[in-house]
Motif scaffolding. Structure first.
Motif, PDB file in Angstrom:
ATOM      1  N   ARG A  67      -8.951   6.285   4.012  1.00 49.87           N
ATOM      2  CA  ARG A  67      -9.725   7.235   3.228  1.00 49.87           C
ATOM      3  C   ARG A  67      -9.326   7.175   1.757  1.00 49.87           C
ATOM      4  N   SER A  68      -8.116   6.719   1.460  1.00 52.67           N
ATOM      5  CA  SER A  68      -7.641   6.597   0.093  1.00 52.67           C
ATOM      6  C   SER A  68      -7.727   5.134  -0.348  1.00 52.67           C
ATOM      7  N   TRP A  69      -8.489   4.865  -1.400  1.00 56.73           N
ATOM      8  CA  TRP A  69      -8.608   3.493  -1.905  1.00 56.73           C
ATOM      9  C   TRP A  69      -7.262   2.983  -2.385  1.00 56.73           C
ATOM     10  N   LEU A  70      -6.407   3.889  -2.887  1.00 52.77           N
ATOM     11  CA  LEU A  70      -5.102   3.476  -3.400  1.00 52.77           C
ATOM     12  C   LEU A  70      -4.218   2.948  -2.272  1.00 52.77           C
ATOM     13  N   VAL A  71      -4.195   3.682  -1.142  1.00 55.49           N
ATOM     14  CA  VAL A  71      -3.393   3.229  -0.002  1.00 55.49           C
ATOM     15  C   VAL A  71      -3.945   1.921   0.539  1.00 55.49           C
ATOM     16  N   GLU A  72      -5.275   1.795   0.613  1.00 49.26           N
ATOM     17  CA  GLU A  72      -5.867   0.562   1.128  1.00 49.26           C
ATOM     18  C   GLU A  72      -5.531  -0.617   0.214  1.00 49.26           C
ATOM     19  N   THR A  73      -5.527  -0.372  -1.096  1.00 51.91           N
ATOM     20  CA  THR A  73      -5.173  -1.424  -2.048  1.00 51.91           C
ATOM     21  C   THR A  73      -3.741  -1.885  -1.843  1.00 51.91           C
ATOM     22  N   PHE A  74      -2.825  -0.927  -1.670  1.00 51.55           N
ATOM     23  CA  PHE A  74      -1.425  -1.290  -1.468  1.00 51.55           C
ATOM     24  C   PHE A  74      -1.202  -1.956  -0.112  1.00 51.55           C
ATOM     25  N   ASP A  75      -1.999  -1.583   0.890  1.00 51.31           N
ATOM     26  CA  ASP A  75      -1.931  -2.266   2.181  1.00 51.31           C
ATOM     27  C   ASP A  75      -2.254  -3.746   2.019  1.00 51.31           C
ATOM     28  N   ASN A  76      -3.237  -4.033   1.156  1.00 50.92           N
ATOM     29  CA  ASN A  76      -3.646  -5.422   0.955  1.00 50.92           C
ATOM     30  C   ASN A  76      -2.630  -6.199   0.124  1.00 50.92           C
ATOM     31  N   ILE A  77      -2.015  -5.526  -0.863  1.00 51.22           N
ATOM     32  CA  ILE A  77      -1.054  -6.207  -1.733  1.00 51.22           C
ATOM     33  C   ILE A  77       0.296  -6.373  -1.040  1.00 51.22           C
ATOM     34  N   PHE A  78       0.703  -5.335  -0.295  1.00 50.39           N
ATOM     35  CA  PHE A  78       2.007  -5.343   0.381  1.00 50.39           C
ATOM     36  C   PHE A  78       1.803  -5.137   1.885  1.00 50.39           C
ATOM     37  N   PRO A  79       1.256  -6.138   2.581  1.00 56.00           N
ATOM     38  CA  PRO A  79       0.995  -5.965   4.015  1.00 56.00           C
ATOM     39  C   PRO A  79       2.269  -5.845   4.821  1.00 56.00           C
ATOM     40  N   ARG A  80       2.188  -5.099   5.935  1.00 57.41           N
ATOM     41  CA  ARG A  80       3.327  -4.985   6.827  1.00 57.41           C
ATOM     42  C   ARG A  80       3.464  -6.261   7.665  1.00 57.41           C
ATOM     43  N   THR A  81       4.669  -6.461   8.173  1.00 63.34           N
ATOM     44  CA  THR A  81       4.948  -7.637   8.989  1.00 63.34           C
ATOM     45  C   THR A  81       4.159  -7.589  10.290  1.00 63.34           C
ATOM     46  N   SER A  82       3.541  -8.699  10.641  1.00 58.20           N
ATOM     47  CA  SER A  82       2.782  -8.780  11.884  1.00 58.20           C
ATOM     48  C   SER A  82       2.896 -10.193  12.430  1.00 58.20           C
ATOM     49  N   GLY A  83       2.406 -10.403  13.642  1.00 61.86           N
ATOM     50  CA  GLY A  83       2.364 -11.732  14.213  1.00 61.86           C
ATOM     51  C   GLY A  83       3.546 -12.105  15.078  1.00 61.86           C
ATOM     52  N   GLN A  84       4.507 -11.174  15.256  1.00 59.54           N
ATOM     53  CA  GLN A  84       5.668 -11.488  16.086  1.00 59.54           C
ATOM     54  C   GLN A  84       5.261 -11.626  17.553  1.00 59.54           C
ATOM     55  N   GLU A  85       5.966 -12.507  18.245  1.00 63.37           N
ATOM     56  CA  GLU A  85       5.788 -12.674  19.686  1.00 63.37           C
ATOM     57  C   GLU A  85       7.155 -12.687  20.359  1.00 63.37           C
ATOM     58  N   GLY A  86       7.189 -12.284  21.637  1.00 61.44           N
ATOM     59  CA  GLY A  86       8.425 -12.370  22.392  1.00 61.44           C
ATOM     60  C   GLY A  86       8.699 -11.130  23.207  1.00 61.44           C
ATOM     61  N   GLY A  87       9.972 -10.964  23.577  1.00 62.28           N
ATOM     62  CA  GLY A  87      10.388  -9.857  24.427  1.00 62.28           C
ATOM     63  C   GLY A  87      11.356  -8.936  23.717  1.00 62.28           C
ATOM     64  N   THR A  88      12.571  -8.835  24.241  1.00 59.25           N
ATOM     65  CA  THR A  88      13.537  -7.864  23.715  1.00 59.25           C
ATOM     66  C   THR A  88      13.880  -8.101  22.254  1.00 59.25           C
ATOM     67  N   GLU A  89      13.685  -9.321  21.766  1.00 63.10           N
ATOM     68  CA  GLU A  89      14.006  -9.589  20.354  1.00 63.10           C
ATOM     69  C   GLU A  89      13.081  -8.837  19.395  1.00 63.10           C
ATOM     70  N   LEU A  90      11.952  -8.324  19.894  1.00 66.85           N
ATOM     71  CA  LEU A  90      11.031  -7.565  19.043  1.00 66.85           C
ATOM     72  C   LEU A  90      11.405  -6.091  18.926  1.00 66.85           C
ATOM     73  N   ILE A  91      12.359  -5.642  19.725  1.00 66.06           N
ATOM     74  CA  ILE A  91      12.751  -4.230  19.695  1.00 66.06           C
ATOM     75  C   ILE A  91      13.250  -3.827  18.313  1.00 66.06           C
ATOM     76  N   GLU A  92      14.010  -4.707  17.685  1.00 65.95           N
ATOM     77  CA  GLU A  92      14.519  -4.418  16.345  1.00 65.95           C
ATOM     78  C   GLU A  92      13.382  -4.114  15.372  1.00 65.95           C
ATOM     79  N   ASP A  93      12.322  -4.940  15.409  1.00 71.58           N
ATOM     80  CA  ASP A  93      11.193  -4.735  14.504  1.00 71.58           C
ATOM     81  C   ASP A  93      10.467  -3.425  14.790  1.00 71.58           C
ATOM     82  N   LEU A  94      10.353  -3.072  16.069  1.00 67.91           N
ATOM     83  CA  LEU A  94       9.710  -1.797  16.417  1.00 67.91           C
ATOM     84  C   LEU A  94      10.535  -0.610  15.933  1.00 67.91           C
ATOM     85  N   LEU A  95      11.824  -0.660  16.163  1.00 69.36           N
ATOM     86  CA  LEU A  95      12.687   0.457  15.781  1.00 69.36           C
ATOM     87  C   LEU A  95      12.742   0.655  14.267  1.00 69.36           C
TER      88      LEU A  95
END
Length: 312
Positions: A127-155
């Motif tokens: 709803r906020s263009w400013l937040v959407e802009t920052f989402d595009n400039i500074f995207p969060r980490t994505s694309g991880q695959e695996g099992g227990t090694e992903l727990i760190e990223d979730l936490l």
């Protein structure tokens, strides 16, 4: 040619009559041809039942709770009714792109059975263009695959998994996990994923396959209660990772500070912010926006109070 495995689509909903048809229509437009669509109405009072009966007839299975029990309970009702080998969740304010189910099922079908779920990339509308802009400039980490090694990223909140609408999960896995924890009004998806990753592996499809809409803010009470439950349920995991140097509690305190600020409770928010870990730049922007929202809320409430007093 063999019939592809049945996929059960579970759509929980509560008083979203204006948004729900878009979600259902996006499920009906899937290129995957072996679906059942289960809509679980969590005791809506806005005419949801009448709309679905009129518009969709036999295209969906409609289930209704006689009292409001929350999103986790609605998803569990859908899981119990599901007949499919896989279950795909779709929030009633989100929309899938046509090939979502087809591509995620194909990904699981090419892997061994210890890969128990998939998620995908998504487009987050704001709803906020400013937040959407920052989402595009500074995207969060994505694309991880695996099992227990992903727990760190979730936490540590370094995992943009997209929430429930992203997930396609083996039904046998969901049954083994006893579904969603119905005590949680927030963090349901993370809570489930933390348990799932201790049970099997999570795969990824590197395509934007759904639109995640920002349709409203959760109540402060639900956020605080769910945060407390989350920390209690995973206290041993949190302690383990904090001993490794990850400030999990500080990350949660930062999130709570933001919600208190958004509700105009600046003193309480400041208390949590002083105990928080230093946020990423993009998150600092969201705190500033939360403060602005809180100021607007306090001004509006003050205006209503003054107007009401003068009217008397």
């Amino acid at each position: 040619m063999a019939t592809p495995p049945l996929v059960s689509v579970v759509i929980p909903t509560y008083n979203r009559i204006d948004l729900l048809p878009k979600a259902i229509d996006s499920a009906l437009r899937q290129t995957y041809n072996n679906l059942e669509i289960i809509v679980v109405d969590d005791c809506s009072t806005d005419g949801t039942r009448e709309l679905l009966e009129e518009r969709y007839e036999s295209e969906i299975q409609y289930l209704r709770h006689e009292k409001n029990r929350g999103g986790s309970a609605a998803r569990n009702t859908g899981i119990e009714a599901a007949s499919g080998e896989y279950i795909a969740f779709l929030d009633s304010d989100d929309e899938w792109l046509p090939q979502k189910v087809e591509k995620q099922v194909a990904r699981l079908e090419e892997l061994s059975e210890d890969w128990v779920a998939t998620y995908c990339d998504f487009h987050q509308t704001r709803r906020s263009w400013l937040v959407e802009t920052f989402d595009n400039i500074f995207p969060r980490t994505s694309g991880q695959e695996g099992g227990t090694e992903l727990i760190e990223d979730l936490l540590t909140k370094q995992f943009a998994h997209g929430g429930s609408s992203s997930l396609v999960i083996r039904t046998a896995t969901l049954n083994a996990l006893d579904g969603f924890d119905e005590r949680f009004q927030r963090h349901q998806d993370v809570e489930l994923l933390l348990r799932l990753l201790q049970h099997g592996k999570l795969a990824y499809v590197d395509e934007e396959l759904f639109r995640k809409h920002d349709s409203g803010n959760p109540s402060l009470e639900d956020v605080v209660r769910s945060d407390r439950l989350y920390r209690e349920q995973f206290s041993s995991l949190i302690e383990e990772y904090e001993q490794r140097g990850f400030d999990i509690s500080g990350i949660h305190n930062y999130r709570l500070a933001k919600y208190y600020f958004r509700n105009g409770l600046f003193r309480k928010g400041g208390t949590y912010l002083r105990k928080a870990s230093f946020p990423e730049f993009r998150d600092a922007v969201t705190v500033m926006l939360a403060v602005i929202t809180g100021i607007k809320t306090k001004v509006q409430n003050a205006s209503i109070t003054v107007f009401g007093s003068s009217a008397n």
